[in-house]
Design an enzyme around this catalytic site. Structure first.
Site, PDB file in Angstrom:
ATOM      1  N   ARG A 119       0.534  -1.201  -0.069  1.00 13.09           N
ATOM      2  CA  ARG A 119      -0.142   0.301   0.548  1.00 13.09           C
ATOM      3  C   ARG A 119       0.636   0.958  -0.513  1.00 13.09           C
ATOM      4  O   ARG A 119       1.327   1.948   1.303  1.00 13.09           O
ATOM      5  CB  ARG A 119      -0.595  -0.346   1.102  1.00 13.09           C
ATOM      6  CG  ARG A 119      -1.892  -1.026   0.919  1.00 13.09           C
ATOM      7  CD  ARG A 119      -2.427  -1.269   1.932  1.00 13.09           C
ATOM      8  NE  ARG A 119      -4.294  -0.615   1.870  1.00 13.09           N
ATOM      9  CZ  ARG A 119      -5.859  -0.768   2.471  1.00 13.09           C
ATOM     10  NH1 ARG A 119      -5.514  -1.324   3.376  1.00 13.09           N
ATOM     11  NH2 ARG A 119      -6.242  -0.138   2.518  1.00 13.09           N
ATOM     12  N   GLN A 124      -0.292   2.608  -6.326  1.00 14.09           N
ATOM     13  CA  GLN A 124      -2.001   3.246  -5.335  1.00 14.09           C
ATOM     14  C   GLN A 124      -2.727   3.057  -6.868  1.00 14.09           C
ATOM     15  O   GLN A 124      -4.511   2.528  -6.260  1.00 14.09           O
ATOM     16  CB  GLN A 124      -1.919   4.505  -5.236  1.00 14.09           C
ATOM     17  CG  GLN A 124      -3.028   5.209  -3.915  1.00 14.09           C
ATOM     18  CD  GLN A 124      -2.626   5.903  -3.459  1.00 14.09           C
ATOM     19  OE1 GLN A 124      -1.917   7.231  -4.205  1.00 14.09           O
ATOM     20  NE2 GLN A 124      -2.467   6.299  -2.276  1.00 14.09           N
ATOM     21  N   ASP A 127      -4.675  -1.170  -6.260  1.00 19.60           N
ATOM     22  CA  ASP A 127      -5.007  -1.408  -4.553  1.00 19.60           C
ATOM     23  C   ASP A 127      -6.838  -2.087  -4.854  1.00 19.60           C
ATOM     24  O   ASP A 127      -7.290  -0.620  -4.502  1.00 19.60           O
ATOM     25  CB  ASP A 127      -5.080  -0.208  -3.782  1.00 19.60           C
ATOM     26  CG  ASP A 127      -5.154  -0.184  -2.324  1.00 19.60           C
ATOM     27  OD1 ASP A 127      -5.793  -1.191  -2.435  1.00 19.60           O
ATOM     28  OD2 ASP A 127      -5.009   0.678  -0.815  1.00 19.60           O
ATOM     29  N   SER A 130      -8.100  -1.028  -0.815  1.00 19.25           N
ATOM     30  CA  SER A 130      -8.907   0.748  -0.671  1.00 19.25           C
ATOM     31  C   SER A 130      -9.951   1.173  -2.001  1.00 19.25           C
ATOM     32  O   SER A 130     -11.117   1.619  -1.325  1.00 19.25           O
ATOM     33  CB  SER A 130      -7.994   1.829  -1.090  1.00 19.25           C
ATOM     34  OG  SER A 130      -7.059   2.000   0.474  1.00 19.25           O
ATOM     35  N   TYR A 227      -3.480  -1.095  11.277  1.00 19.48           N
ATOM     36  CA  TYR A 227      -4.682  -1.455  11.009  1.00 19.48           C
ATOM     37  C   TYR A 227      -4.927  -1.588  13.055  1.00 19.48           C
ATOM     38  O   TYR A 227      -3.844  -1.519  14.196  1.00 19.48           O
ATOM     39  CB  TYR A 227      -3.799  -2.733  11.368  1.00 19.48           C
ATOM     40  CG  TYR A 227      -3.985  -2.861   9.297  1.00 19.48           C
ATOM     41  CD1 TYR A 227      -5.341  -2.887   8.976  1.00 19.48           C
ATOM     42  CD2 TYR A 227      -2.461  -2.941   8.652  1.00 19.48           C
ATOM     43  CE1 TYR A 227      -5.545  -3.043   7.444  1.00 19.48           C
ATOM     44  CE2 TYR A 227      -3.016  -2.889   7.590  1.00 19.48           C
ATOM     45  CZ  TYR A 227      -3.883  -3.350   6.399  1.00 19.48           C
ATOM     46  OH  TYR A 227      -3.832  -3.175   4.754  1.00 19.48           O
TER      47      TYR A 227
END
Length: 299
Positions: A119, A124, A127, A130, A227
């Site tokens: 990430r 991006q 990804d 997300s 996280y």
């Protein structure tokens, strides 16, 4: 090099791993693109849109393909169509599915898990976590609103006033933040909870109210990667007591909490479900990993 776009065999999966735009990019790199018939139909992409950009639509699309791209991990029945040495790129959901991964390895296929993409800024555009979580958070509110059957905003009518719906979002990651934003846009009164202290400011910036037991453990409840950590039994009990009182008054509860590599944490007990008002709605986005709501089952 031949890249094949596989049709998803899961009847509940409407997505497809490529679009005409991405096919154009593959073609520009010199690859040959083959698409299984009907692969994009559920996503509103008929076969003609793929052939228009130079892809071949064929029932033998997977035959001799060097790379197969999919949305979900291939089932054993699909692997027989892949040549040994092929690469398959998909959302592999590897944690707790060792037998399925062994089946892929035994077929001589190399698997790339899109959700394990670093990430970082450079990655991006790849990804999947997300991007899909963002859409899932939005859809959770839309689905919840449909099932709820009443209006979200306060409605002042000649016959009286209908109060605004109360929405409670549990888990404030990408999906939770989008759920909060969507529910607020629709006019609901929104509250949210998460064990990570950094989320409090994010929740309040979207116009929602934050709910959590803010003790010392709460202040250290986030990993370096951003996280949530698994909380102690003592903290879980305190948070559950606070949540239990709050949930009784809610119209819609949306749960989004996941811990990488572990079953989804149980946030809503059977007793909490029973305490909710008739006609209220629960949307559990973690159901495929065991669910945040006790008794929730996929499908």
């Amino acid at each position: 090099m031949k890249i094949a776009v596989a049709k998803e065999i899961d009847p509940s999966e409407p997505r497809v791993a490529a679009s005409p735009d991405t096919v154009k990019k593959f073609k520009a790199l010199g690859a040959e693109i083959a698409v299984e018939p009907g692969a994009g139909l559920k996503s509103g992409l008929p076969d003609s849109e793929f052939t228009a950009v130079g892809a071949t639509v064929s029932a033998d699309a997977l035959k001799d393909a060097d790379i197969i791209i999919k949305v979900k991990r291939p089932e054993a029945s699909e692997l027989s169509q892949y040549k040994r040495g092929a690469l398959v790129v998909a959302i592999m959901d590897p944690y707790g599915n060792e037998a399925a991964l062994k089946t892929i390895a035994d077929a001589g296929v190399s698997a790339f898990a899109m959700e394990l993409m670093p990430r970082i800024t450079r990655a991006q555009v790849m990804d999947v976590l997300s991007s899909q979580a963002n859409l899932a958070g939005y859809r959770a509110v839309i689905e919840g609103a449909e099932a709820f059957g009443r209006a979200f905003p306060m409605m002042m009518t000649a016959a009286g006033t209908v109060p605004a719906a109360k929405v409670f979002v549990m888990g404030v990651g990408v999906a939770g933040l989008q759920a909060i934003a969507t529910a607020r846009r629709l006019g609901a009164i929104v509250t949210a909870t998460d064990v990570r202290p950094a989320t409090k400011e994010q929740v309040e910036s979207l116009g929602a109210k934050f709910l959590a037991v803010e003790d010392e453990e709460f202040k250290n409840a986030q990993t370096a990667g951003g996280y949530a950590k698994e909380m102690s039994k003592e903290y879980q009990a305190k948070q559950a007591a606070l949540t239990a009182e709050h949930i009784k008054k809610q119209d819609i509860v949306i749960t989004t909490a996941l811990i990488p590599g572990r079953p989804a944490p149980k946030l809503v007990s059977a007793d909490m479900v029973k305490s909710m008002k008739p006609g209220s709605v629960l949307v559990d986005l973690a159901v495929e990993r065991g669910g945040n709501v006790e008794g929730a089952k996929p499908g």
